[in-house]
Design a protein around this motif. Structure first.
Motif, PDB file in Angstrom:
ATOM      1  N   GLU A  21      -0.561  -4.566   3.524  1.00 22.27           N
ATOM      2  CA  GLU A  21      -0.883  -3.585   4.056  1.00 22.27           C
ATOM      3  C   GLU A  21       0.829  -3.502   5.078  1.00 22.27           C
ATOM      4  N   ARG A  22       0.767  -2.164   4.860  1.00 23.15           N
ATOM      5  CA  ARG A  22       2.273  -1.496   5.284  1.00 23.15           C
ATOM      6  C   ARG A  22       2.219  -0.947   6.612  1.00 23.15           C
ATOM      7  N   GLY A  23       0.532  -0.225   6.575  1.00 20.67           N
ATOM      8  CA  GLY A  23       1.315   1.055   7.577  1.00 20.67           C
ATOM      9  C   GLY A  23       1.217   2.653   6.629  1.00 20.67           C
ATOM     10  N   ILE A  24       0.095   3.703   6.996  1.00 17.40           N
ATOM     11  CA  ILE A  24       0.038   4.619   6.391  1.00 17.40           C
ATOM     12  C   ILE A  24       0.491   6.258   7.467  1.00 17.40           C
ATOM     13  N   ARG A  25       0.990   7.001   6.374  1.00 17.72           N
ATOM     14  CA  ARG A  25       1.418   7.878   7.340  1.00 17.72           C
ATOM     15  C   ARG A  25       0.493   8.843   8.145  1.00 17.72           C
ATOM     16  N   ARG A  85       1.083  -0.879   0.167  1.00 16.56           N
ATOM     17  CA  ARG A  85      -0.138  -0.042  -0.003  1.00 16.56           C
ATOM     18  C   ARG A  85       0.706   1.742   0.334  1.00 16.56           C
ATOM     19  N   GLY A  86       0.658   1.846  -0.435  1.00 13.64           N
ATOM     20  CA  GLY A  86       1.196   3.718  -0.971  1.00 13.64           C
ATOM     21  C   GLY A  86       1.146   3.958   0.579  1.00 13.64           C
ATOM     22  N   ILE A  87       2.387   5.194   1.117  1.00 17.16           N
ATOM     23  CA  ILE A  87       1.938   5.380   2.062  1.00 17.16           C
ATOM     24  C   ILE A  87       1.311   6.146   2.683  1.00 17.16           C
ATOM     25  N   SER A  88       0.383   7.195   1.441  1.00 16.33           N
ATOM     26  CA  SER A  88      -0.494   7.567   1.464  1.00 16.33           C
ATOM     27  C   SER A  88      -2.140   7.512   0.865  1.00 16.33           C
ATOM     28  N   ALA A  89      -1.290   6.853   0.705  1.00 15.44           N
ATOM     29  CA  ALA A  89      -3.180   5.940  -0.243  1.00 15.44           C
ATOM     30  C   ALA A  89      -4.156   5.733   0.497  1.00 15.44           C
ATOM     31  N   THR A  90      -5.229   5.687  -0.550  1.00 13.73           N
ATOM     32  CA  THR A  90      -6.112   5.341   0.302  1.00 13.73           C
ATOM     33  C   THR A  90      -6.853   4.152   0.256  1.00 13.73           C
ATOM     34  N   LEU A  91      -7.776   3.416   0.639  1.00 13.47           N
ATOM     35  CA  LEU A  91      -8.359   1.636  -0.229  1.00 13.47           C
ATOM     36  C   LEU A  91      -8.358   2.452  -1.103  1.00 13.47           C
ATOM     37  N   SER A  92      -8.967   2.675  -1.821  1.00 11.99           N
ATOM     38  CA  SER A  92      -9.449   2.789  -3.193  1.00 11.99           C
ATOM     39  C   SER A  92      -8.059   2.678  -4.187  1.00 11.99           C
ATOM     40  N   GLU A  93      -7.898   3.822  -3.625  1.00 10.70           N
ATOM     41  CA  GLU A  93      -6.538   4.129  -4.555  1.00 10.70           C
ATOM     42  C   GLU A  93      -5.539   2.418  -4.742  1.00 10.70           C
ATOM     43  N   TRP A  94      -4.917   1.876  -3.761  1.00 16.05           N
ATOM     44  CA  TRP A  94      -4.695   0.653  -3.371  1.00 16.05           C
ATOM     45  C   TRP A  94      -5.295  -0.540  -4.510  1.00 16.05           C
ATOM     46  N   ASN A 153      -8.373  -1.588   9.606  1.00 17.38           N
ATOM     47  CA  ASN A 153      -8.858  -1.500   9.096  1.00 17.38           C
ATOM     48  C   ASN A 153      -9.634  -2.520   7.175  1.00 17.38           C
ATOM     49  N   SER A 154      -8.215  -1.698   6.778  1.00 17.43           N
ATOM     50  CA  SER A 154      -8.545  -2.335   5.518  1.00 17.43           C
ATOM     51  C   SER A 154      -8.499  -4.005   5.619  1.00 17.43           C
ATOM     52  N   VAL A 155      -7.654  -4.875   6.174  1.00 21.39           N
ATOM     53  CA  VAL A 155      -7.844  -5.849   5.750  1.00 21.39           C
ATOM     54  C   VAL A 155      -9.307  -6.793   6.296  1.00 21.39           C
ATOM     55  N   ALA A 156      -9.715  -5.676   7.473  1.00 18.90           N
ATOM     56  CA  ALA A 156     -11.727  -6.745   7.239  1.00 18.90           C
ATOM     57  C   ALA A 156     -11.805  -5.871   6.284  1.00 18.90           C
ATOM     58  N   VAL A 157     -11.747  -5.180   5.093  1.00 16.10           N
ATOM     59  CA  VAL A 157     -12.766  -4.499   4.549  1.00 16.10           C
ATOM     60  C   VAL A 157     -12.220  -5.479   3.346  1.00 16.10           C
ATOM     61  N   ILE A 158     -10.912  -5.714   2.498  1.00 18.64           N
ATOM     62  CA  ILE A 158     -10.667  -6.560   1.749  1.00 18.64           C
ATOM     63  C   ILE A 158     -11.334  -7.695   1.781  1.00 18.64           C
ATOM     64  N   LYS A 159     -11.044  -8.617   2.824  1.00 14.46           N
ATOM     65  CA  LYS A 159     -11.598  -9.656   3.489  1.00 14.46           C
ATOM     66  C   LYS A 159     -12.983  -9.735   3.132  1.00 14.46           C
ATOM     67  N   GLY A 213      -7.730 -11.374   9.768  1.00 10.88           N
ATOM     68  CA  GLY A 213      -8.110 -12.286   8.917  1.00 10.88           C
ATOM     69  C   GLY A 213      -7.534 -11.872   7.828  1.00 10.88           C
ATOM     70  N   ALA A 214      -6.081 -11.443   8.016  1.00 16.92           N
ATOM     71  CA  ALA A 214      -4.780 -11.396   7.065  1.00 16.92           C
ATOM     72  C   ALA A 214      -4.220 -13.038   6.504  1.00 16.92           C
ATOM     73  N   ASP A 215      -3.907 -12.356   5.460  1.00 18.68           N
ATOM     74  CA  ASP A 215      -3.939 -14.469   4.840  1.00 18.68           C
ATOM     75  C   ASP A 215      -2.102 -14.310   5.491  1.00 18.68           C
ATOM     76  N   GLY A 216      -1.729 -13.213   6.025  1.00 20.94           N
ATOM     77  CA  GLY A 216      -0.662 -13.901   6.081  1.00 20.94           C
ATOM     78  C   GLY A 216       0.568 -12.775   6.491  1.00 20.94           C
ATOM     79  N   LEU A 217       2.212 -12.701   7.059  1.00 21.67           N
ATOM     80  CA  LEU A 217       2.512 -11.832   7.573  1.00 21.67           C
ATOM     81  C   LEU A 217       4.158 -11.500   6.540  1.00 21.67           C
ATOM     82  N   ILE A 218       4.168 -10.438   5.768  1.00 23.96           N
ATOM     83  CA  ILE A 218       5.742  -9.984   5.747  1.00 23.96           C
ATOM     84  C   ILE A 218       6.892  -9.654   7.235  1.00 23.96           C
ATOM     85  N   ILE A 219       7.552 -10.024   8.150  1.00 24.93           N
ATOM     86  CA  ILE A 219       8.342  -9.126   9.067  1.00 24.93           C
ATOM     87  C   ILE A 219       9.619  -9.660   8.782  1.00 24.93           C
TER      88      ILE A 219
END
Ligand code: PEP
Ligand code: MN
Length: 266
Positions: free
Chosen positions: A169-173, A141-150, A186-192, A224-230
């Motif tokens: 999802e990597r956080g937003i500014r 996700r872009g650092i200042s991207a809305t869900l719809s832009e993403w 929130n984005s994760v729940a909406v996407i799912k 509800g995320a399908d996984g993680l990148i850590i």
């Protein structure tokens, strides 16, 4: 938003296959490794430990999008070669970032999945090129991207013919400055709920602080995320980039165990 290819009503949920790993299925996929590829020795040691823990994929940046041009920019082509040697040696798929259209051809010779970093989510020519290749894409996700832009960014890739897109999802500014970014679960729940793409979470860039990574990893899975990148490292404090948010391999192991427990209760 108009009807999108990523809407649930447009088809079945998309599952993205990276070698033997399926992202968006029943398994919670774990991707881990250092922020940057540093050397063959470090990478192979990390990868061996990750493999034993059951981590599905190895991450590591060869081309690094650094805020300061004076900071380490990544090992670039040498880094790609290291990644692919480690991938073969340890038998683990790899994901790495591409920043420039001119590098796509070379990167996909070495990587199993291509990462589009936060800073390039709005790079429409790059997204269009990725639509033409048959390689899975991890779209941060872009650092200042809305869900719809993403989602539109994902649509750019899919409309070109490449449906293998995983959102990250990597956080937003925001105005909050305690953490590096504000991790928007929130984005994760909406996407799912509404969209058919898999979504994973990056709690490392989402927080910027290693002590917050375990809690936000579990919260991501609960959302509800399908996984993680850590981001993890054999010696986190010595990481050449993003040391402050990089966790130890022991800490990663504990997170994985806790996710298994959490998954049973979901
Ligand atoms: C990264 O994954 O190392 C990275 C640079 O992430 P982002 O694009 O989310 O900042
Ligand atoms: Mn990083």
């Amino acid at each position: 938003m108009k009807d999108l290819l990523v809407d649930k009503s447009s088809g079945n949920d998309i599952k993205v296959k990276v070698r033997d790993t399926i992202i968006g299925g029943n398994e919670k996929v774990i991707i881990s490794g250092p922020c940057s590829v540093e050397s063959y020795e470090i990478m192979v040691n990390i990868a061996k430990s990750l493999k034993v823990m059951g981590v599905n994929m190895l991450r590591g940046g060869a081309f690094k999008p650094r805020t300061s041009p004076y900071d380490f920019q990544g090992l670039q082509y040498e880094g790609l070669k290291i990644l692919s040697e480690v991938s073969k040696k340890v038998d683990i798929p790899v994901v790495t970032e591409v920043m420039d259209i001119r590098d796509i051809e070379e990167v996909i010779k070495y990587a199993d999945m291509v990462q589009i970093g936060s800073r390039n989510m709005y790079n429409y020519p790059l997204l269009k090129e990725l639509g033409k290749i048959n390689v899975p894409i991890l779209l941060k996700r872009g650092i200042s991207a809305t869900l719809s832009e993403w989602l539109y960014a994902a649509e750019y890739i899919i409309i070109g013919g490449n449906e293998n897109v995983v959102l990250c999802e990597r956080g937003i500014r925001t105005f909050e400055s305690y953490t590096r970014n504000t991790l928007d679960l929130n984005s994760v729940a909406v996407i799912k709920e509404k969209y058919r793409l898999p979504v994973i979470v990056d709690p490392s860039h989402g927080t910027g602080l290693r002590e917050l990574v375990p809690a936000m990893s579990l919260a991501s899975i609960a959302a509800g995320a399908d996984g993680l990148i850590i981001e993890s490292h054999i010696n986190p404090d010595n990481s050449v980039s993003d040391a402050r948010q990089t966790i130890s391999l022991d800490s990663l192991k504990e997170i994985i165990n806790n996710i298994q427990k959490l998954k049973r209760s979901l």
